[in-house]
Design a protein around this motif. Structure first.
Motif, PDB file in Angstrom:
ATOM      1  N   LEU A 213      34.742 -54.188 -16.762  1.00 36.25           N
ATOM      2  CA  LEU A 213      34.327 -53.031 -17.561  1.00 36.25           C
ATOM      3  C   LEU A 213      32.865 -52.697 -17.290  1.00 36.25           C
ATOM      4  CD1 LEU A 213      35.987 -54.239 -20.869  1.00 36.25           C
ATOM      5  CD2 LEU A 213      36.663 -52.179 -19.618  1.00 36.25           C
ATOM      6  N   ALA A 214      32.594 -51.409 -17.192  1.00 43.02           N
ATOM      7  CA  ALA A 214      31.215 -50.987 -16.928  1.00 43.02           C
ATOM      8  C   ALA A 214      30.279 -51.480 -18.029  1.00 43.02           C
ATOM      9  CB  ALA A 214      31.159 -49.465 -16.810  1.00 43.02           C
ATOM     10  N   GLY A 215      30.798 -51.539 -19.253  1.00 47.30           N
ATOM     11  CA  GLY A 215      29.983 -52.010 -20.381  1.00 47.30           C
ATOM     12  C   GLY A 215      29.946 -53.533 -20.483  1.00 47.30           C
ATOM     13  N   VAL A 216      30.483 -54.244 -19.497  1.00 46.28           N
ATOM     14  CA  VAL A 216      30.606 -55.708 -19.427  1.00 46.28           C
ATOM     15  C   VAL A 216      31.530 -56.267 -20.523  1.00 46.28           C
ATOM     16  CG1 VAL A 216      29.461 -57.950 -19.343  1.00 46.28           C
ATOM     17  CG2 VAL A 216      28.355 -55.937 -18.327  1.00 46.28           C
ATOM     18  N   PHE A 217      31.110 -56.128 -21.797  1.00 48.45           N
ATOM     19  CA  PHE A 217      31.939 -56.630 -22.888  1.00 48.45           C
ATOM     20  C   PHE A 217      32.759 -55.487 -23.471  1.00 48.45           C
ATOM     21  CE2 PHE A 217      28.089 -59.350 -22.993  1.00 48.45           C
ATOM     22  CZ  PHE A 217      28.709 -60.519 -22.559  1.00 48.45           C
ATOM     23  N   GLY A 218      33.871 -55.850 -24.087  1.00 49.99           N
ATOM     24  CA  GLY A 218      34.695 -54.832 -24.738  1.00 49.99           C
ATOM     25  C   GLY A 218      35.312 -55.394 -25.995  1.00 49.99           C
ATOM     26  N   GLY A 219      36.163 -54.599 -26.619  1.00 46.61           N
ATOM     27  CA  GLY A 219      36.845 -55.025 -27.836  1.00 46.61           C
ATOM     28  C   GLY A 219      38.327 -55.182 -27.570  1.00 46.61           C
ATOM     29  N   LEU A 220      38.853 -56.376 -27.876  1.00 48.36           N
ATOM     30  CA  LEU A 220      40.287 -56.639 -27.710  1.00 48.36           C
ATOM     31  C   LEU A 220      41.034 -56.164 -28.958  1.00 48.36           C
ATOM     32  CD1 LEU A 220      42.652 -58.052 -26.130  1.00 48.36           C
ATOM     33  CD2 LEU A 220      42.015 -60.156 -27.338  1.00 48.36           C
ATOM     34  N   SER A 221      42.104 -55.396 -28.726  1.00 45.92           N
ATOM     35  CA  SER A 221      42.949 -54.922 -29.827  1.00 45.92           C
ATOM     36  C   SER A 221      44.402 -55.189 -29.457  1.00 45.92           C
ATOM     37  CB  SER A 221      42.721 -53.424 -30.031  1.00 45.92           C
ATOM     38  OG  SER A 221      43.076 -52.719 -28.844  1.00 45.92           O
ATOM     39  N   GLY A 222      45.321 -54.833 -30.341  1.00 44.42           N
ATOM     40  CA  GLY A 222      46.743 -54.985 -30.024  1.00 44.42           C
ATOM     41  C   GLY A 222      47.321 -56.310 -30.497  1.00 44.42           C
ATOM     42  N   PRO A 223      48.576 -56.589 -30.086  1.00 44.51           N
ATOM     43  CA  PRO A 223      49.311 -57.746 -30.599  1.00 44.51           C
ATOM     44  C   PRO A 223      48.541 -59.064 -30.534  1.00 44.51           C
ATOM     45  CG  PRO A 223      50.726 -56.437 -29.173  1.00 44.51           C
ATOM     46  CD  PRO A 223      49.375 -55.800 -29.123  1.00 44.51           C
ATOM     47  N   ALA A 224      47.705 -59.237 -29.507  1.00 46.98           N
ATOM     48  CA  ALA A 224      46.981 -60.506 -29.354  1.00 46.98           C
ATOM     49  C   ALA A 224      46.122 -60.831 -30.567  1.00 46.98           C
ATOM     50  CB  ALA A 224      46.108 -60.457 -28.097  1.00 46.98           C
ATOM     51  N   ILE A 225      45.637 -59.810 -31.274  1.00 44.55           N
ATOM     52  CA  ILE A 225      44.694 -60.093 -32.372  1.00 44.55           C
ATOM     53  C   ILE A 225      45.350 -60.067 -33.756  1.00 44.55           C
ATOM     54  CG2 ILE A 225      42.789 -59.165 -30.985  1.00 44.55           C
ATOM     55  CD1 ILE A 225      42.583 -56.862 -33.105  1.00 44.55           C
TER      56      ILE A 225
END
Ligand code: DHB
Length: 310
Positions: A213-225
């Motif tokens: 990701l260009a922003g290096v870090f991101g936010g995980l969403s969806g079934p995993a969380i």
């Protein structure tokens, strides 16, 4: 028009706002224009939250901004939005909306928040404000949601400058004790909470050896969380008597029931729309109603918090 025939006893009243069903569009998904928000309502959502809006416009990060891992999405948009003044034009078109419209906002300082609160107080289309102090990868925002002192102070500043609209604070799971942050938000004047925002994460491109990701870090969403979100809702409602919107990985009626049993008053749906389309609202409504009928529950209120029984 919401088809009331599908909903029946799925109605919930939260913060004196009537939601025809407990399935609310989460912030960040399709929430940037009036036509898209209307489409979400026509698709059967019980309420909508806009994309997070700041005082000034932001371009956001360059591509790639989103990765689909199958079990969830990692996104790093960088809070792109047209700024509050421009967004008011969209809100003007949403005045007659049949369901509550929740305006998601963020601010880099309490001064910005003060200005925003005063402007938003006058906006008829806005039923409530959701304060995003929890975007995991935008510097200046992610730090707020991790500090009880800052959360309390930001919420109080918004409360002091926002008349006649409830404040919902969206919490980050990226802390060791979410209940202490929840408590700080309530002490600052929050009327309700949303748990949770995305989980701080990253993806590596093994061809280049660099963050994808260009922003290096991101936010995980969806079934995993989902299990993390459920745990957070449970922990907060175990200690605090405050309405909590459950958010994180809701895809089916079963997920909704789990969140309500954990203590949530309603849920917010985001990633499931990317995976299954807007039909999720009607499909989950029908499944939910069937579940309640089958089990003999007369309302969602009868289901709420069942997991807390000893
Ligand atoms: C973005 C903001 C969020 O609050 C989040 O959880 C994920 C992404 C963003 O705009 O980058």
């Amino acid at each position: 028009m919401i088809n009331r025939k599908y909903n029946g006893f799925l109605d919930v009243e939260i913060l004196n706002l009537k939601f025809p069903n407990p399935l609310i569009l989460a912030a960040g998904i399709l929430g940037l224009t009036a036509p898209l928000l209307k489409r979400v309502v026509y698709s059967g959502a019980g309420g909508v939250v806009t994309k997070s809006i700041g005082l000034k416009s932001r371009e956001g990060y360059p591509n790639p901004t989103i990765v689909d891992l199958g079990y969830g999405l990692v996104n790093s948009m960088g809070l792109p939005n047209p700024g509050l003044k421009m967004f008011i034009e969209e809100l003007e078109e949403l005045k007659g909306l049949k369901v509550p419209l929740i305006l998601s906002i963020y601010a880099f300082s309490e001064e910005e928040l003060m200005t925003m609160g005063k402007i938003i107080s006058k906006l008829k289309a806005v039923s409530a404000v959701e304060l995003n102090v929890s975007c995991p990868h935008v510097g200046g925002i992610s730090e707020i949601g991790k500090s009880p002192e800052l959360v309390k102070s930001y919420v109080k500043t918004l409360k002091d400058n926002l008349s006649n609209k409830p404040i919902i604070v969206k919490l980050t799971p990226n802390v060791s004790d979410i209940t202490s942050i929840a408590m700080a938000a309530v002490n600052g004047g929050a009327d309700a909470l949303t748990a949770i925002n995305t989980v701080k994460s990253m993806v590596i491109d093994i061809e280049t050896g660099k963050p994808l990701l260009a922003g290096v870090f991101g936010g995980l969403s969806g079934p995993a969380i989902k299990p993390i979100a459920l745990r957070c809702v449970y922990e907060i409602t175990e200690t605090l008597d405050v309405p909590v919107f459950g958010c994180g990985g809701v895809e089916t009626a079963r997920d909704v029931i789990e969140f309500i049993m954990a203590g949530a008053v309603a849920v917010q749906i985001g990633s499931a729309i990317a995976r299954r389309g807007l039909r999720v609202f009607r499909e989950i409504s029908i499944e939910l109603k069937r579940f309640l009928e089958l089990k003999g529950f007369k309302s969602l209120e009868e289901v709420r918090g069942l997991a807390h029984r000893r």
